[in-house]
Design an enzyme around this catalytic site. Structure first.
Site, mmCIF file in Angstrom:
data_model
loop_
_atom_site.group_PDB
_atom_site.id
_atom_site.type_symbol
_atom_site.label_atom_id
_atom_site.label_comp_id
_atom_site.label_asym_id
_atom_site.label_seq_id
_atom_site.Cartn_x
_atom_site.Cartn_y
_atom_site.Cartn_z
ATOM 1 N N HIS A 172 4.129 5.948 8.392
ATOM 2 C CA HIS A 172 2.689 5.863 8.667
ATOM 3 C C HIS A 172 2.174 4.444 8.859
ATOM 4 C CE1 HIS A 172 2.388 4.774 4.426
ATOM 5 N NE2 HIS A 172 1.235 4.248 4.737
HETATM 6 C C1 UD1 Z 1 -4.275 3.413 5.074
HETATM 7 C C2 UD1 Z 1 -4.066 2.022 4.498
HETATM 8 C C3 UD1 Z 1 -2.641 1.830 4.014
HETATM 9 C C4 UD1 Z 1 -2.188 2.990 3.151
HETATM 10 C C5 UD1 Z 1 -2.409 4.300 3.911
HETATM 11 C C6 UD1 Z 1 -1.977 5.496 3.095
HETATM 12 C C7 UD1 Z 1 -5.519 0.326 5.476
HETATM 13 C C8 UD1 Z 1 -5.582 -0.858 6.364
HETATM 14 N N1 UD1 Z 1 -4.355 0.975 5.466
HETATM 15 O O1 UD1 Z 1 -3.665 3.478 6.326
HETATM 16 O O2 UD1 Z 1 -2.607 0.636 3.254
HETATM 17 O O3 UD1 Z 1 -0.811 2.828 2.840
HETATM 18 O O4 UD1 Z 1 -3.789 4.411 4.209
HETATM 19 O O5 UD1 Z 1 -1.996 6.673 3.837
HETATM 20 O O6 UD1 Z 1 -6.471 0.643 4.807
HETATM 21 N N2 UD1 Z 1 -6.668 9.857 10.053
HETATM 22 C C9 UD1 Z 1 -6.928 11.206 10.200
HETATM 23 N N3 UD1 Z 1 -7.295 11.923 9.098
HETATM 24 C C10 UD1 Z 1 -7.420 11.354 7.867
HETATM 25 C C11 UD1 Z 1 -7.160 9.994 7.748
HETATM 26 C C12 UD1 Z 1 -6.775 9.260 8.837
HETATM 27 O O7 UD1 Z 1 -6.829 11.765 11.282
HETATM 28 O O8 UD1 Z 1 -7.760 12.057 6.908
HETATM 29 C C13 UD1 Z 1 -6.271 9.046 11.221
HETATM 30 C C14 UD1 Z 1 -7.389 8.135 11.634
HETATM 31 O O9 UD1 Z 1 -8.205 8.717 12.517
HETATM 32 C C15 UD1 Z 1 -6.630 6.954 12.215
HETATM 33 C C16 UD1 Z 1 -5.324 6.954 11.459
HETATM 34 O O10 UD1 Z 1 -5.181 8.226 10.852
HETATM 35 O O11 UD1 Z 1 -6.374 7.150 13.567
HETATM 36 C C17 UD1 Z 1 -5.225 5.847 10.456
HETATM 37 O O12 UD1 Z 1 -6.207 5.940 9.458
HETATM 38 P P1 UD1 Z 1 -6.644 4.662 8.554
HETATM 39 O O13 UD1 Z 1 -7.899 4.984 7.898
HETATM 40 O O14 UD1 Z 1 -6.532 3.417 9.370
HETATM 41 O O15 UD1 Z 1 -5.602 4.552 7.435
HETATM 42 P P2 UD1 Z 1 -4.023 4.678 7.309
HETATM 43 O O16 UD1 Z 1 -3.273 4.403 8.517
HETATM 44 O O17 UD1 Z 1 -3.783 5.974 6.653
#
Ligand code: UD1
Length: 350
Positions: free
Chosen positions: A204
């Site tokens: 991830h």
């Molecule tokens: C975040 C943290 C990371 C942690 C991880 C655990 C930051 C910079 N990174 O990254 O340190 O290890 O969480 O999982 O804060 N999305 C969904 N549904 C959700 C959540 C996210 O679809 O419930 C999608 C978002 O739309 C986005 C992507 O996942 O496109 C990334 O989401 P983001 O909030 O940036 O966090 P993580 O990549 O999960």
């Protein structure tokens, strides 16, 4: 004491589960969810399964670019802290929610406690590394999971109010093991998995999912393996995989993210773990499952030094070779504390 706890992403719900339980025995906790993770499978399932009280406030921020996501959190958290000034703000780990909490509280002169302080990858291209460095430098009480984390802080000149407490995730693991009692096999049955006859993969980190070359190296390696691979997929990785050119072979099974108990069962029965997650590297160690880390560095250096984790990056050949030949050492000394970390953290707050 009145304490505002700030969470927003999956690993933070897990860590907060143990500390909130301990905290609420004697203190008033206001649980603030930034909404960074919002799908039930990434958020609600952990509140339900780990018996975390429902958030008092959910800012509902959701996804976004780093600046707009963190900025929206900062604005929302500040409003809450101004209306309910606490004695402490607790932040966890290294996400954008951690950073926003540290910034909002420190500017209002509210003491900040950072749980999981001092971790470093020494790779500033990781957003998490930037979040860690800034959050640590703004924190008033730094609770470290390892001696290496304490040493990292010392090297940056942070020596006051630093405590080696151990890792609160072990508290949660022990609590869950007691609760699980026989149920673990249900998820294996549902997924058609036999104990020690499959590999568990998770990916991830943006360094892997947002870099086509790295992601392709990892997916090609999974395709080249001759064992079943179960791959609970983070939404970020799903978007990257389904949007990319690489087709997965039938033995690589993408499934929706799992809740804590199911993940624990699937982890503990795997023959081997392939991951870029920090939490999973430790859980693999505690559960006695060898781990292949799909990164070039790790914050959890002890698991590598002790011979149960190996760093292979994203190179297809190196990953395949490690899956075939990596053998952990026979012994497995206790790492990251004694599983009584939450009580120690609350004691230090008091
Ligand atoms: C975040 C943290 C990371 C942690 C991880 C655990 C930051 C910079 N990174 O990254 O340190 O290890 O969480 O999982 O804060 N999305 C969904 N549904 C959700 C959540 C996210 O679809 O419930 C999608 C978002 O739309 C986005 C992507 O996942 O496109 C990334 O989401 P983001 O909030 O940036 O966090 P993580 O990549 O999960």
């Amino acid at each position: 004491m009145k304490i505002v706890t700030i969470v927003g992403a999956r690993p933070q719900f897990i860590k907060a589960a143990a500390i909130s339980r301990e905290l609420r025995k004697r203190h008033q906790e206001i649980l603030l969810h930034t909404g960074q993770h919002y799908d039930y499978a990434m958020s609600g399932v952990f509140f339900d399964g780990l018996e975390i009280p429902a958030p008092d406030i959910n800012l509902g921020i959701g996804s976004g670019l780093h600046g707009s996501q963190t900025g929206a959190m900062l604005r929302g958290i500040e409003v809450v802290l101004l209306s309910k000034p606490p004695d402490w703000v607790i932040i966890y780990g290294d996400t954008n929610s951690t950073l926003a909490g540290a910034l909002a509280a420190s500017k209002l002169h509210i003491p900040v406690v950072h749980v999981e302080a001092g971790l470093r990858s020494f790779n500033r291209r990781m957003p998490e590394e930037i979040n860690r460095v800034v959050s640590d430098h703004l924190s008033d009480l730094l609770l470290c999971p390892s001696a290496a984390a304490v040493a990292n802080l010392t090297a940056e000149g942070i020596t006051r109010k630093v405590h080696l407490v151990g890792d609160v995730m072990l508290d949660v693991l022990n609590w869950a093991k007691q609760r699980a009692d026989g149920k673990p096999m249900e998820v294996l049955k549902r997924l058609g998995l036999n104990e020690r006859e499959y590999l568990l993969a998770t990916v991830h980190r943006s360094e892997n999912t947002d870099d086509l070359e790295r992601l392709t190296g990892i997916l090609n390696a999974l395709n080249a393996l001759d064992e079943p691979v179960i791959f609970p997929v983070h939404p970020r990785a799903r978007k990257a995989i389904t949007g990319g050119m690489c087709r997965l072979q039938p033995h690589v099974r993408l499934i929706d993210p799992l809740g804590y108990f199911e993940m624990l069962a699937v982890t503990s029965s795997a023959r081997l773990i392939l991951t870029d997650s920090g939490g999973l590297q430790k859980e693999a160690y505690w559960l006695g499952v060898p781990c292949i880390t799909l990164r070039d560095e790790t914050e959890w250096v002890e698991t590598v030094e002790i011979g149960w984790n190996t760093l292979v990056g994203s190179d297809c050949g190196r990953i395949v070779e490690a899956v075939r030949s990596f053998t952990p050492r026979a012994s497995r000394a206790p790492l990251y504390g004694d599983g009584l970390v939450a009580a120690r953290c609350v004691g230090l707050l008091e």
